[in-house]
Scaffold this active site. Structure first.
Site, mmCIF file in Angstrom:
data_model
loop_
_atom_site.group_PDB
_atom_site.id
_atom_site.type_symbol
_atom_site.label_atom_id
_atom_site.label_comp_id
_atom_site.label_asym_id
_atom_site.label_seq_id
_atom_site.Cartn_x
_atom_site.Cartn_y
_atom_site.Cartn_z
ATOM 1 N N SER A 121 0.835 -1.201 0.000
ATOM 2 C CA SER A 121 0.000 0.000 0.000
ATOM 3 C C SER A 121 0.876 1.260 0.000
ATOM 4 C CB SER A 121 -0.959 -0.045 1.195
ATOM 5 O OG SER A 121 -1.932 0.962 1.103
ATOM 6 N N ASP A 326 -8.686 -3.005 -6.185
ATOM 7 C CA ASP A 326 -8.623 -4.003 -5.112
ATOM 8 C C ASP A 326 -9.436 -3.592 -3.888
ATOM 9 O OD1 ASP A 326 -7.148 -1.955 -4.023
ATOM 10 O OD2 ASP A 326 -5.365 -3.151 -3.586
ATOM 11 N N ASP A 365 -7.954 -8.804 -2.685
ATOM 12 C CA ASP A 365 -8.290 -7.421 -2.389
ATOM 13 C C ASP A 365 -7.138 -6.800 -1.607
ATOM 14 O OD1 ASP A 365 -8.695 -7.790 0.470
ATOM 15 O OD2 ASP A 365 -10.620 -8.705 -0.001
ATOM 16 N N HIS A 366 -7.304 -5.569 -1.196
ATOM 17 C CA HIS A 366 -6.205 -4.812 -0.605
ATOM 18 C C HIS A 366 -5.690 -5.442 0.685
ATOM 19 C CE1 HIS A 366 -3.826 -1.157 -0.717
ATOM 20 N NE2 HIS A 366 -4.016 -0.989 0.571
#
Length: 396
Positions: A121, A326, A365-366
């Site tokens: 991130s 995501d 996803d994230h």
């Protein structure tokens, strides 16, 4: 034909926004691990499997420059130097905490000749900037600081110490989830964040979650005796100074700031390998917009994914290619920084240093990428596959 192991270099994994990692007093990390969730521990697992892996805590809301300076001191040891020019420009303390150094011998022949870096991130742009500063330094700090007073970090010439840089779901070119918000709203969100950090940063709570924003006076080292909770209204001018400047970490996740940072600071080392791991967990609807998949690990992404999956901005070149995401970051942003040379990776491609490789898109996803509500073995194996691959990359 089997590949030949080329090295046994250590790996440092860097967290992103809201990350609470490492540190004797980060008790929250014993309950929930940024890399592993409630039940797993990626770093512990990798170390047990024979890999040398470290996980620094760089501040859940700290801006990208400060995170890089903290990371340098974490690796080499010593007192954090945020730079004479930088600290004077933004009006915060020049020096931070003192670290013993986990790789003080980095650069010596053998297993510690180089290091691999992985960032998730906001850890993506952190490593993009960190590796760039290691390579070329910071000319503004060189010009504005007495040579005898200049941190080695800002001198540059150390890019050869970084074997590889890998970003996971990186906000390498920002996220449209922030870009769509007016600057005044971003400032307001950061003001609220700073208020909470300052209110708790000199209390017993600082031993539960160490937000690490000492340079701004928002927190103190939790080894010190806490004085108690503070009233943010008494420090509103200080908070406003941070939240309205480019040190606003929330603003730094916007597309416009990411591009500004890349244009002003980013460079590549001819001896470093670069990889961008990308994930998508959305699907197009009949109108071509993207909706969240039902397999998202966090309900929040069911709300954010469709927002990202509909946002476009013609002036900034944000079109329908930015719809897949995501849950937090659009696909193009997860790839190489927009101004860096890159190619798409495929099996059999000859990997060379000095070039970004956009890795094949995976179904994550994230947060599932780092182990949130995911089978621990699956997450551990994913990270081991990444870390193990570094061993087969020859020195340039």
């Amino acid at each position: 034909m089997e590949k030949t192991v080329q090295n046994n270099y250590p790996t440092i994994i860097v967290h992103g926004f809201l990350g609470v990692c490492e540190g004797k007093y980060n008790y929250f990390n014993y309950i929930f691990r940024y890399f592993g969730g409630f039940t797993g521990d990626v770093v512990k697992s990798l170390n047990k499997r024979g890999y040398e892996v470290y996980l620094p805590g760089l501040g859940a809301f700290a801006p990208v420059w400060d995170r890089c300076c903290d990371l340098y001191a974490y690796i080499f040891g010593g007192t954090v130097d945020y730079g004479k020019v930088h600290s004077e420009k933004y009006g915060h303390a020049r020096y931070g905490r003192t670290y013993p150094g986990v790789l003080k011998d980095l650069g010596t022949p053998g297993d510690h000749a180089k290091v691999n870096l992985i960032g998730h991130s906001f850890g993506g742009p952190t490593l993009c900037l960190f590796s760039s500063l290691m390579q070329q330094g910071a000319q503004d700090e060189i010009d504005g600081t007495d040579p005898d007073d200049l941190s080695p970090f800002f001198k540059g010439g150390h890019g050869n110490l970084i074997h590889s840089v890998t970003t996971l779901n990186g906000t390498n070119s920002g996220t449209t989830l922030v870009q769509m918000l007016p600057r005044s709203v971003r400032n307001g969100i950061q003001f609220g964040i700073d208020s909470v950090v300052l209110a708790t940063g000199n209390s017993w709570f600082n031993k539960v979650i160490d937000f690490k924003m000492d340079e701004w006076g928002f927190t103190v080292n939790p080894e010190e005796k806490p004085e108690g909770f503070r009233n943010p209204l008494e420090y509103k001018d200080l908070i406003k100074k941070n939240s309205t400047s480019d040190e606003n970490m929330f603003h730094q996740m916007s597309v416009e700031y990411a591009r500004q940072l890349a244009d002003e600071r980013y460079c590549m080392s001819p001896t470093t390998y670069y990889f961008a791991q990308r994930c998508v967990r959305t699907h197009p609807n009949k109108k071509g917009h993207h909706n969240a998949n039902l397999t998202n690990t966090m309900p929040l992404f069911d709300l954010t994914a469709p927002i990202i999956g509909r946002y476009s901005n013609k002036a900034m070149g944000i079109d329908e290619s930015w719809f897949p995401n995501d849950g937090m970051v659009p696909l193009p942003s997860q790839g190489a920084p927009y101004n860096m040379p890159s190619v798409d990776y495929y099996d059999g491609i000859e990997v060379k240093p000095g070039l970004w490789y956009n890795m094949p898109v995976t179904d994550n996803d994230h947060e599932s990428m780092v182990g949130m509500f995911v089978n621990n073995d699956k997450t551990d194996n994913r990270f081991e596959k990444i870390v193990k691959a570094f061993k087969y990359l020859p020195d340039a």
